[in-house]
Design an enzyme around this catalytic site. Sequence first.
Site, PDB file in Angstrom:
ATOM      1  N   GLY A  55       3.000  14.645 -11.284  1.00 18.14           N
ATOM      2  CA  GLY A  55       2.447  14.499 -12.628  1.00 18.14           C
ATOM      3  C   GLY A  55       3.494  13.979 -13.578  1.00 18.14           C
ATOM      4  O   GLY A  55       4.694  14.058 -13.287  1.00 18.14           O
ATOM      5  N   CYS A  82       6.414  16.557  -5.573  1.00 18.62           N
ATOM      6  CA  CYS A  82       7.049  16.145  -6.832  1.00 18.62           C
ATOM      7  C   CYS A  82       6.852  17.228  -7.907  1.00 18.62           C
ATOM      8  O   CYS A  82       7.420  18.303  -7.795  1.00 18.62           O
ATOM      9  CB  CYS A  82       6.498  14.781  -7.240  1.00 18.62           C
ATOM     10  SG  CYS A  82       7.536  13.922  -8.412  1.00 18.62           S
ATOM     11  N   TYR A  83       6.004  17.007  -8.907  1.00 25.55           N
ATOM     12  CA  TYR A  83       5.751  18.048  -9.917  1.00 25.55           C
ATOM     13  C   TYR A  83       5.279  19.335  -9.245  1.00 25.55           C
ATOM     14  O   TYR A  83       5.712  20.440  -9.593  1.00 25.55           O
ATOM     15  CB  TYR A  83       4.693  17.535 -10.907  1.00 25.55           C
ATOM     16  CG  TYR A  83       4.382  18.470 -12.052  1.00 25.55           C
ATOM     17  CD1 TYR A  83       5.068  18.363 -13.256  1.00 25.55           C
ATOM     18  CD2 TYR A  83       3.390  19.448 -11.935  1.00 25.55           C
ATOM     19  CE1 TYR A  83       4.785  19.212 -14.324  1.00 25.55           C
ATOM     20  CE2 TYR A  83       3.096  20.300 -12.987  1.00 25.55           C
ATOM     21  CZ  TYR A  83       3.800  20.176 -14.178  1.00 25.55           C
ATOM     22  OH  TYR A  83       3.512  21.007 -15.223  1.00 25.55           O
ATOM     23  N   HIS A 169       7.281  11.454  -2.134  1.00 25.80           N
ATOM     24  CA  HIS A 169       5.835  11.223  -2.031  1.00 25.80           C
ATOM     25  C   HIS A 169       5.455  10.785  -0.601  1.00 25.80           C
ATOM     26  O   HIS A 169       5.591   9.605  -0.274  1.00 25.80           O
ATOM     27  CB  HIS A 169       5.401  10.146  -3.026  1.00 25.80           C
ATOM     28  CG  HIS A 169       5.506  10.611  -4.441  1.00 25.80           C
ATOM     29  ND1 HIS A 169       4.484  11.257  -5.080  1.00 25.80           N
ATOM     30  CD2 HIS A 169       6.531  10.556  -5.330  1.00 25.80           C
ATOM     31  CE1 HIS A 169       4.855  11.564  -6.309  1.00 25.80           C
ATOM     32  NE2 HIS A 169       6.095  11.151  -6.481  1.00 25.80           N
ATOM     33  N   GLU A 171       2.540  10.464   0.467  1.00 28.96           N
ATOM     34  CA  GLU A 171       1.242   9.792   0.424  1.00 28.96           C
ATOM     35  C   GLU A 171       1.343   8.283   0.226  1.00 28.96           C
ATOM     36  O   GLU A 171       0.353   7.573   0.365  1.00 28.96           O
ATOM     37  CB  GLU A 171       0.360  10.403  -0.676  1.00 28.96           C
ATOM     38  CG  GLU A 171       0.802  10.157  -2.116  1.00 28.96           C
ATOM     39  CD  GLU A 171       1.878  11.125  -2.626  1.00 28.96           C
ATOM     40  OE1 GLU A 171       2.609  11.696  -1.800  1.00 28.96           O
ATOM     41  OE2 GLU A 171       1.992  11.288  -3.856  1.00 28.96           O
ATOM     42  N   SER A 222     -15.689 -11.333 -10.942  1.00 28.92           N
ATOM     43  CA  SER A 222     -14.517 -12.179 -11.184  1.00 28.92           C
ATOM     44  C   SER A 222     -14.309 -13.133 -10.020  1.00 28.92           C
ATOM     45  O   SER A 222     -13.707 -14.181 -10.170  1.00 28.92           O
ATOM     46  CB  SER A 222     -13.278 -11.304 -11.347  1.00 28.92           C
ATOM     47  OG  SER A 222     -12.954 -10.722 -10.098  1.00 28.92           O
ATOM     48  N   GLY A 223     -14.814 -12.734  -8.833  1.00 26.66           N
ATOM     49  CA  GLY A 223     -14.603 -13.575  -7.649  1.00 26.66           C
ATOM     50  C   GLY A 223     -13.521 -12.992  -6.760  1.00 26.66           C
ATOM     51  O   GLY A 223     -13.214 -13.530  -5.701  1.00 26.66           O
ATOM     52  N   GLY A 224     -12.933 -11.895  -7.178  1.00 20.24           N
ATOM     53  CA  GLY A 224     -11.944 -11.219  -6.338  1.00 20.24           C
ATOM     54  C   GLY A 224     -12.657 -10.326  -5.331  1.00 20.24           C
ATOM     55  O   GLY A 224     -13.890 -10.216  -5.345  1.00 20.24           O
ATOM     56  N   VAL A 225     -11.860  -9.676  -4.487  1.00 17.95           N
ATOM     57  CA  VAL A 225     -12.482  -8.893  -3.411  1.00 17.95           C
ATOM     58  C   VAL A 225     -13.307  -7.717  -3.972  1.00 17.95           C
ATOM     59  O   VAL A 225     -14.401  -7.442  -3.480  1.00 17.95           O
ATOM     60  CB  VAL A 225     -11.434  -8.439  -2.359  1.00 17.95           C
ATOM     61  CG1 VAL A 225     -10.331  -7.652  -2.972  1.00 17.95           C
ATOM     62  CG2 VAL A 225     -12.080  -7.624  -1.262  1.00 17.95           C
ATOM     63  N   ASP A 226     -12.832  -7.062  -5.029  1.00 12.85           N
ATOM     64  CA  ASP A 226     -13.540  -5.868  -5.517  1.00 12.85           C
ATOM     65  C   ASP A 226     -14.940  -6.210  -6.013  1.00 12.85           C
ATOM     66  O   ASP A 226     -15.930  -5.596  -5.600  1.00 12.85           O
ATOM     67  CB  ASP A 226     -12.769  -5.193  -6.666  1.00 12.85           C
ATOM     68  CG  ASP A 226     -11.328  -4.884  -6.306  1.00 12.85           C
ATOM     69  OD1 ASP A 226     -11.044  -4.833  -5.097  1.00 12.85           O
ATOM     70  OD2 ASP A 226     -10.502  -4.714  -7.213  1.00 12.85           O
ATOM     71  N   SER A 227     -15.021  -7.194  -6.915  1.00 18.31           N
ATOM     72  CA  SER A 227     -16.342  -7.491  -7.464  1.00 18.31           C
ATOM     73  C   SER A 227     -17.244  -8.116  -6.391  1.00 18.31           C
ATOM     74  O   SER A 227     -18.456  -7.903  -6.399  1.00 18.31           O
ATOM     75  CB  SER A 227     -16.250  -8.373  -8.701  1.00 18.31           C
ATOM     76  OG  SER A 227     -15.527  -9.535  -8.438  1.00 18.31           O
ATOM     77  N   LYS A 372      -7.648  -0.631  -2.886  1.00 17.64           N
ATOM     78  CA  LYS A 372      -7.815  -2.003  -2.400  1.00 17.64           C
ATOM     79  C   LYS A 372      -7.933  -2.069  -0.880  1.00 17.64           C
ATOM     80  O   LYS A 372      -8.771  -2.791  -0.343  1.00 17.64           O
ATOM     81  CB  LYS A 372      -6.620  -2.823  -2.881  1.00 17.64           C
ATOM     82  CG  LYS A 372      -6.706  -4.299  -2.649  1.00 17.64           C
ATOM     83  CD  LYS A 372      -7.696  -5.005  -3.541  1.00 17.64           C
ATOM     84  CE  LYS A 372      -7.136  -5.306  -4.892  1.00 17.64           C
ATOM     85  NZ  LYS A 372      -8.115  -5.823  -5.845  1.00 17.64           N
TER      86      LYS A 372
END
Length: 601
Positions: A55, A82-83, A169, A171, A222-227, A372
């Site tokens: 955190g 960490c925290y 970390h 992770e 947007s044309g990226g992988v996410d959208s 991602k």
Amino acid sequence: MQQKTDKIVVIDFGGQYAHLIANRIRRLGVYSEIALPDATRNNLKQYKGIILSGGPGSVLEPGSPDIDPAILALGIPVLGLCYGHQLIARILGGTVTRGQVREYGRATLRIAGKADLFRGLDSEEQVWMSHGDTVEKLPPAFEMLGSTDDCAAAAIGDPKRRIYGLQFHPEVTDTPHGMKILDNFIALCKCRREWNPKAYAQSIIKTIREKCGGRKVFLLVSGGVDSSVAFALLTRALGPDRVIGLHIDNGLMRYRESADILNYLKKNGFDNLKIEDASDDFLAALRGVIDPEKKRVVIGNMFILVKDRAFAKLDLNPDEWILAQGTIYPDTIESAGTKHADRIKTHHNRVDVILDLIARGQVIEPLAQLYKDEVRELGESLGLPEKLVWRHPFPGPGLGVRVLCSNGVADKIEPSASEQLDSAASAAGYRSAILPIRSVGVQGDGRTYAHPALLAGKEDWKKLEALSTGITNSMRAVNRVVYGIKAGQSLSYKLIPATVTRERLDKLRAIDRAVTEALLESGEYDTVWQMPVVLLPLVNERGDECVVLRPIVSQEAMTARFIPLRRKTLATIIKKAETIKGIGDIFFDITHKPPATIEWE
Ligand code: XMP
């Protein structure tokens, strides 16, 4: 009666990686969910394991997030990161101090003894650190399980009670054997591995249907992988008649990008896609705006204005339609979207107008829990073309956050900071200067906005990496380091007043295109995860603006490592840059994330 699923809970102290921990545990086959620090002992009894996240706060500060100490007496295995590690130490009777050295980036963990948590690991392991405070005295019954050069209590534990604390970390992918550590923790918790991610697409489709009810969706593409993945999932869930995609050309796209995207998506069967040219509106709204966060907000708001305009043009009934976005998890967490998280930057899909729509239940974000790498996996499982799934990520605000602006007045740089930099750089054989501009960083889970240091000298990437980490760990005035790639590199640049203008965008588009071509020609495009090219309001002696290359490798954008390019590729880029009017010297960003973010703003 159906057997209950074994679950591990992650208590979120606002760490940039809290959600990533849950994602990693799920990937290891165990269902994992997030809880807040005020979760009670009773709430937490149902879990087989408890992980306390990192955190941005300090356990030394009054009012920083805390837990009920009785949670540590439940007899359930606990892993503090960490925290969370510092909190365990403080609650159970150890001490925490403000560290002498802040530590960001890679470190080597030397493992002591044979703890179950480290089963199968080597005696020395690379780990990823991002902290200021340190555990100084261990709580009673705790053992020291591992140390780094800058942190004696990097791993501690009480194997009897199965309570462990790690300053690093596990992770993030930059702790290469971090998954093994989490896997060992799962084994300590005696969890059955029943979570099956293959069903994820199906469960998302089901959620979309439930959430939409009879409504239709309007998605900004947007044309990226996410959208594109969101578009595919929504179309599968609701059918093409109930989904419209809108691509907004905001004038902040790369060379010919909007036209290419439209052609490409249409060719791949996305017929329900429209395009709106709003470049004049975006540029007008950005006129004179200098502050990076303000620019992000202007751009995010403009997307919604243009969406409303398109909506009206298409004569759609607002009661029948809701907005869909391809938001992924880092967009939320970095915009301070969880209770204790710091705002690193406002992602374009997290501005107030959108948060308001979300609060009113008018937004659907099918990928909001994913990173991602998971989106790409999902895209592949949906049969989307490889070229689309593996495109380099591009931020929603586009080149708007890659054209750095200034009012032309340089911040005062303390002479002592310049001296400190100079002594570190010259000891390693480099010349150096602090640049009179600032960029965003993420250090110890909080936002920083500080200066880049410029280094000039021999192209020795290993040496440069060590120097960069040493500088950002020890200097508060510097959160990023760049290297001048030309022989006889100058250290002196003039700050000029500059804003987002079509002329500067065109200049950036030209050099960005030249750089992408050089990467494709050399075959390095596929080894690089993303490569922002940034235009600075700093000019050389000819009055030409300087440019930064920021090639990085990452898995999910929460951490990243800079990656050197071949000398031949750099030489090609220098040559191409010389032919572009107004482009000056080229700097190479040699900072990992943390301490610097991938984008500069
Ligand atoms: P940072 O700069 O925070 O970026 O390390 C992490 C990743 O997110 C992208 N990025 C954005 N993507 N909207 C987006 O859709 C945004 O506002 C935004 N800001 C940064 C960035 O390019 C990198 O891949």
